[in-house]
Design a protein around this motif. Structure first.
Motif, PDB file in Angstrom:
ATOM      1  N   ALA A 148     -20.761  26.677   5.380  1.00  0.00           N
ATOM      2  CA  ALA A 148     -21.954  27.037   4.623  1.00  0.00           C
ATOM      3  C   ALA A 148     -22.401  28.475   4.851  1.00  0.00           C
ATOM      4  CB  ALA A 148     -23.089  26.074   4.954  1.00  0.00           C
ATOM      5  N   ASN A 149     -21.839  29.133   5.874  1.00  0.00           N
ATOM      6  CA  ASN A 149     -22.164  30.532   6.135  1.00  0.00           C
ATOM      7  C   ASN A 149     -21.150  31.494   5.523  1.00  0.00           C
ATOM      8  OD1 ASN A 149     -24.483  29.963   7.737  1.00  0.00           O
ATOM      9  ND2 ASN A 149     -23.116  29.400   9.430  1.00  0.00           N
ATOM     10  N   GLY A 150     -20.059  30.933   4.964  1.00  0.00           N
ATOM     11  CA  GLY A 150     -19.035  31.774   4.369  1.00  0.00           C
ATOM     12  C   GLY A 150     -17.893  32.112   5.295  1.00  0.00           C
ATOM     13  N   SER A 151     -17.792  31.410   6.439  1.00  0.00           N
ATOM     14  CA  SER A 151     -16.688  31.647   7.382  1.00  0.00           C
ATOM     15  C   SER A 151     -15.545  30.686   7.098  1.00  0.00           C
ATOM     16  CB  SER A 151     -17.166  31.464   8.822  1.00  0.00           C
ATOM     17  OG  SER A 151     -18.186  32.387   9.137  1.00  0.00           O
ATOM     18  N   THR A 152     -14.315  31.143   7.273  1.00  0.00           N
ATOM     19  CA  THR A 152     -13.133  30.308   7.060  1.00  0.00           C
ATOM     20  C   THR A 152     -13.118  29.156   8.055  1.00  0.00           C
ATOM     21  OG1 THR A 152     -11.846  32.202   6.281  1.00  0.00           O
ATOM     22  CG2 THR A 152     -10.609  30.277   7.028  1.00  0.00           C
ATOM     23  N   VAL A 153     -12.821  27.949   7.579  1.00  0.00           N
ATOM     24  CA  VAL A 153     -12.689  26.767   8.438  1.00  0.00           C
ATOM     25  C   VAL A 153     -11.211  26.639   8.806  1.00  0.00           C
ATOM     26  CG1 VAL A 153     -13.036  24.285   8.641  1.00  0.00           C
ATOM     27  CG2 VAL A 153     -14.646  25.664   7.314  1.00  0.00           C
ATOM     28  N   ALA A 154     -10.852  27.134   9.984  1.00  0.00           N
ATOM     29  CA  ALA A 154      -9.447  27.241  10.379  1.00  0.00           C
ATOM     30  C   ALA A 154      -8.772  25.891  10.576  1.00  0.00           C
ATOM     31  CB  ALA A 154      -9.328  28.070  11.660  1.00  0.00           C
ATOM     32  N   SER A 155      -9.553  24.822  10.818  1.00  0.00           N
ATOM     33  CA  SER A 155      -8.966  23.505  11.053  1.00  0.00           C
ATOM     34  C   SER A 155      -8.489  22.838   9.776  1.00  0.00           C
ATOM     35  CB  SER A 155      -9.981  22.599  11.748  1.00  0.00           C
ATOM     36  OG  SER A 155     -11.155  22.470  10.967  1.00  0.00           O
ATOM     37  N   PHE A 156      -8.804  23.431   8.634  1.00  0.00           N
ATOM     38  CA  PHE A 156      -8.394  22.891   7.337  1.00  0.00           C
ATOM     39  C   PHE A 156      -7.053  23.480   6.927  1.00  0.00           C
ATOM     40  CE2 PHE A 156      -8.282  23.300   2.681  1.00  0.00           C
ATOM     41  CZ  PHE A 156      -8.530  21.998   2.280  1.00  0.00           C
ATOM     42  N   GLY A 157      -6.085  22.610   6.570  1.00  0.00           N
ATOM     43  CA  GLY A 157      -4.783  23.101   6.140  1.00  0.00           C
ATOM     44  C   GLY A 157      -4.121  23.928   7.222  1.00  0.00           C
ATOM     45  N   SER A 158      -3.603  25.074   6.841  1.00  0.00           N
ATOM     46  CA  SER A 158      -3.008  26.016   7.789  1.00  0.00           C
ATOM     47  C   SER A 158      -3.911  27.235   7.858  1.00  0.00           C
ATOM     48  CB  SER A 158      -1.600  26.424   7.333  1.00  0.00           C
ATOM     49  OG  SER A 158      -1.048  27.397   8.193  1.00  0.00           O
ATOM     50  N   ASN A 159      -4.688  27.326   8.955  1.00  0.00           N
ATOM     51  CA  ASN A 159      -5.642  28.422   9.149  1.00  0.00           C
ATOM     52  C   ASN A 159      -6.621  28.533   7.978  1.00  0.00           C
ATOM     53  OD1 ASN A 159      -4.543  29.289  11.664  1.00  0.00           O
ATOM     54  ND2 ASN A 159      -2.897  30.346  10.553  1.00  0.00           N
ATOM     55  N   GLY A 160      -7.071  27.375   7.488  1.00  0.00           N
ATOM     56  CA  GLY A 160      -8.074  27.359   6.440  1.00  0.00           C
ATOM     57  C   GLY A 160      -7.549  27.295   5.025  1.00  0.00           C
ATOM     58  N   VAL A 161      -6.224  27.308   4.856  1.00  0.00           N
ATOM     59  CA  VAL A 161      -5.630  27.345   3.524  1.00  0.00           C
ATOM     60  C   VAL A 161      -4.655  26.183   3.345  1.00  0.00           C
ATOM     61  CG1 VAL A 161      -4.235  28.678   1.895  1.00  0.00           C
ATOM     62  CG2 VAL A 161      -5.826  29.857   3.428  1.00  0.00           C
ATOM     63  N   LEU A 162      -4.794  25.478   2.210  1.00  0.00           N
ATOM     64  CA  LEU A 162      -3.861  24.421   1.840  1.00  0.00           C
ATOM     65  C   LEU A 162      -3.051  24.912   0.649  1.00  0.00           C
ATOM     66  CD1 LEU A 162      -2.824  21.471   2.005  1.00  0.00           C
ATOM     67  CD2 LEU A 162      -4.722  20.830   0.498  1.00  0.00           C
ATOM     68  N   ALA A 163      -1.729  24.991   0.814  1.00  0.00           N
ATOM     69  CA  ALA A 163      -0.839  25.462  -0.249  1.00  0.00           C
ATOM     70  C   ALA A 163      -0.128  24.272  -0.884  1.00  0.00           C
ATOM     71  CB  ALA A 163       0.185  26.452   0.315  1.00  0.00           C
ATOM     72  N   LEU A 164      -0.099  24.238  -2.209  1.00  0.00           N
ATOM     73  CA  LEU A 164       0.526  23.142  -2.944  1.00  0.00           C
ATOM     74  C   LEU A 164       1.552  23.692  -3.922  1.00  0.00           C
ATOM     75  CD1 LEU A 164      -2.706  21.111  -3.793  1.00  0.00           C
ATOM     76  CD2 LEU A 164      -1.101  20.659  -1.935  1.00  0.00           C
ATOM     77  N   SER A 165       2.633  22.952  -4.098  1.00  0.00           N
ATOM     78  CA  SER A 165       3.677  23.361  -5.040  1.00  0.00           C
ATOM     79  C   SER A 165       3.422  22.783  -6.423  1.00  0.00           C
ATOM     80  CB  SER A 165       5.050  22.903  -4.520  1.00  0.00           C
ATOM     81  OG  SER A 165       5.068  21.493  -4.353  1.00  0.00           O
ATOM     82  N   LYS A 166       2.176  22.624  -6.776  1.00  0.00           N
ATOM     83  CA  LYS A 166       1.745  22.138  -8.085  1.00  0.00           C
ATOM     84  C   LYS A 166       0.470  22.876  -8.451  1.00  0.00           C
ATOM     85  CE  LYS A 166       3.504  17.439  -7.206  1.00  0.00           C
ATOM     86  NZ  LYS A 166       4.036  17.741  -5.865  1.00  0.00           N
ATOM     87  N   ARG A 167       0.140  22.876  -9.718  1.00  0.00           N
ATOM     88  CA  ARG A 167      -1.119  23.515 -10.106  1.00  0.00           C
ATOM     89  C   ARG A 167      -2.250  22.485 -10.064  1.00  0.00           C
ATOM     90  NH1 ARG A 167       1.317  23.081 -15.367  1.00  0.00           N
ATOM     91  NH2 ARG A 167      -0.038  21.987 -16.846  1.00  0.00           N
ATOM     92  N   ILE A 168      -3.414  22.939  -9.686  1.00  0.00           N
ATOM     93  CA  ILE A 168      -4.593  22.090  -9.614  1.00  0.00           C
ATOM     94  C   ILE A 168      -5.364  22.226 -10.923  1.00  0.00           C
ATOM     95  CG2 ILE A 168      -6.752  21.611  -8.415  1.00  0.00           C
ATOM     96  CD1 ILE A 168      -5.543  22.858  -5.914  1.00  0.00           C
ATOM     97  N   ASN A 169      -5.486  21.121 -11.662  1.00  0.00           N
ATOM     98  CA  ASN A 169      -6.296  21.132 -12.880  1.00  0.00           C
ATOM     99  C   ASN A 169      -7.764  20.849 -12.580  1.00  0.00           C
ATOM    100  OD1 ASN A 169      -4.024  21.665 -14.352  1.00  0.00           O
ATOM    101  ND2 ASN A 169      -4.047  19.776 -15.543  1.00  0.00           N
ATOM    102  N   ASP A 170      -8.015  20.036 -11.558  1.00  0.00           N
ATOM    103  CA  ASP A 170      -9.392  19.730 -11.183  1.00  0.00           C
ATOM    104  C   ASP A 170      -9.406  19.179  -9.766  1.00  0.00           C
ATOM    105  OD1 ASP A 170     -12.153  19.567 -11.474  1.00  0.00           O
ATOM    106  OD2 ASP A 170     -12.088  17.533 -12.280  1.00  0.00           O
ATOM    107  N   ALA A 171     -10.553  19.269  -9.121  1.00  0.00           N
ATOM    108  CA  ALA A 171     -10.751  18.721  -7.782  1.00  0.00           C
ATOM    109  C   ALA A 171     -12.152  18.145  -7.694  1.00  0.00           C
ATOM    110  CB  ALA A 171     -10.551  19.796  -6.711  1.00  0.00           C
ATOM    111  N   GLN A 172     -12.278  16.983  -7.067  1.00  0.00           N
ATOM    112  CA  GLN A 172     -13.576  16.355  -6.859  1.00  0.00           C
ATOM    113  C   GLN A 172     -13.639  15.842  -5.425  1.00  0.00           C
ATOM    114  OE1 GLN A 172     -16.093  16.379  -8.963  1.00  0.00           O
ATOM    115  NE2 GLN A 172     -14.963  17.263 -10.690  1.00  0.00           N
ATOM    116  N   PHE A 173     -14.832  15.907  -4.830  1.00  0.00           N
ATOM    117  CA  PHE A 173     -15.022  15.503  -3.440  1.00  0.00           C
ATOM    118  C   PHE A 173     -15.916  14.280  -3.392  1.00  0.00           C
ATOM    119  CE2 PHE A 173     -13.541  19.739  -3.452  1.00  0.00           C
ATOM    120  CZ  PHE A 173     -12.811  19.888  -2.293  1.00  0.00           C
ATOM    121  N   VAL A 174     -15.377  13.197  -2.827  1.00  0.00           N
ATOM    122  CA  VAL A 174     -16.096  11.929  -2.738  1.00  0.00           C
ATOM    123  C   VAL A 174     -15.977  11.419  -1.308  1.00  0.00           C
ATOM    124  CG1 VAL A 174     -16.339   9.594  -3.625  1.00  0.00           C
ATOM    125  CG2 VAL A 174     -15.529  11.416  -5.140  1.00  0.00           C
ATOM    126  N   GLY A 175     -17.100  11.324  -0.593  1.00  0.00           N
ATOM    127  CA  GLY A 175     -17.074  10.848   0.784  1.00  0.00           C
ATOM    128  C   GLY A 175     -16.207  11.736   1.657  1.00  0.00           C
TER     129      GLY A 175
END
Length: 293
Positions: free
Chosen positions: A109-136
């Protein structure tokens, strides 16, 4: 009515871009304590390909830029797509359409990278993302995997899936559907553009299909386990009212009152016609609890 107590007379104006550049709000998302995250793109589509840079601003509940966010209120990001979760964390993703690759980065919420997410804050996918929704605890992606080049009519053939990931770690949730992913369309000129979370844990999928006879919009239902409902046609329910039928759908919203709103358009020779539809969903319902929110 315009809420003139917010911002300056009900509005917040962002600084103008340098001469020769376009500027627009690409996406918004709810933040903590009534704040709003705003992703602004600046760039140009001059002689070559379009080149844009993106910045996220955190706007307070009173309509002012929060200068404690990012660097003096501004967070430079890669990509114009923005989502947030109940903790105030934000997720920004960028998709390379021709390569069908995507990267999504998580910030607190402060704008700092969350390093524990993915690899050092980044999740790379070999597909394109058309949409994303967060539930729970989860994040759901509509993913498209390009199978062929663009045909004579419509977009390139793509395999479309819905995948569920852990929003804290960015790890694929293997308990969802088949090893974390549910196939919506194996091939063809179909595009699922948006997921709409429903109160019972199921998902509404809206988009459009291309064929030689022209495009048509569709709506599908997926249950919480990742199974497509057999109560609708396998190609999706179509959206029409009288002789007016939607060619494409790009946005949807379900309300707790039981109404479902979708927005799209119809192609006409003299320009696209915007359309909006309102539906009610009928069936067995459960009375809401009166002892807990």
């Amino acid at each position: 009515a315009l809420d003139t107590s917010w911002g300056t007379g009900g509005k917040l104006t962002f600084p103008s871009p340098p001469s020769g550049l376009n500027q627009n709000i690409r996406d918004i998302a709810a933040g903590p304590s009534g704040s709003v995250y705003t992703n602004i793109g600046r760039g140009s589509c001059g002689q070559g390909p379009c080149v844009f840079t993106y910045s996220v601003f955190k706007v307070t509940s009173t309509g002012a830029v929060d200068t404690n966010f990012g660097t003096n209120g501004k967070l430079t990001v890669q990509g114009g797509n923005l989502r947030s979760d109940s903790t105030g964390a934000i997720y920004v993703w960028d998709t390379v359409f021709m390569a069908s690759t995507s990267t999504i980065k998580k910030f607190d919420a402060n704008g700092s990278t969350v390093a524990s997410f993915g690899s050092n804050g980044v999740l790379a996918l070999s597909k394109r993302i058309n949409d994303a929704q967060f539930v729970g605890a989860h994040m759901y992606f509509v993913l498209a995997e390009r199978l062929s080049a663009r045909g004579m009519v419509g977009p390139p053939s793509s395999k479309l899936t819905v995948a569920r990931y852990d929003k804290t770690t960015g790890v694929l949730d293997a308990t969802f559907a088949t090893a974390g992913s549910s196939t919506v369309f194996e091939s063809g000129g179909n595009e699922v553009m948006m997921l709409v979370p429903l109160p019972d844990g199921s998902l509404g999928l809206i988009g459009f299909s291309f064929s030689m006879s022209g495009p048509s919009a569709f709506f599908l239902l997926m249950d919480s386990a990742g199974t497509i409902s057999a109560n609708l046609p396998s190609t999706g329910a179509t959206f029409s009212s009288g002789t007016c039928a939607a060619d494409n759908l790009f946005g949807g919203l379900f309300t707790m009152g039981g109404s479902f709103f979708v927005f799209g358009g119809k192609y006409e020779m003299n320009g696209n016609v915007p359309l909006g539809f309102k539906f009610t969903i009928s069936g067995t319902t459960t009375a809401p609890s009166t002892t807990a929110p």
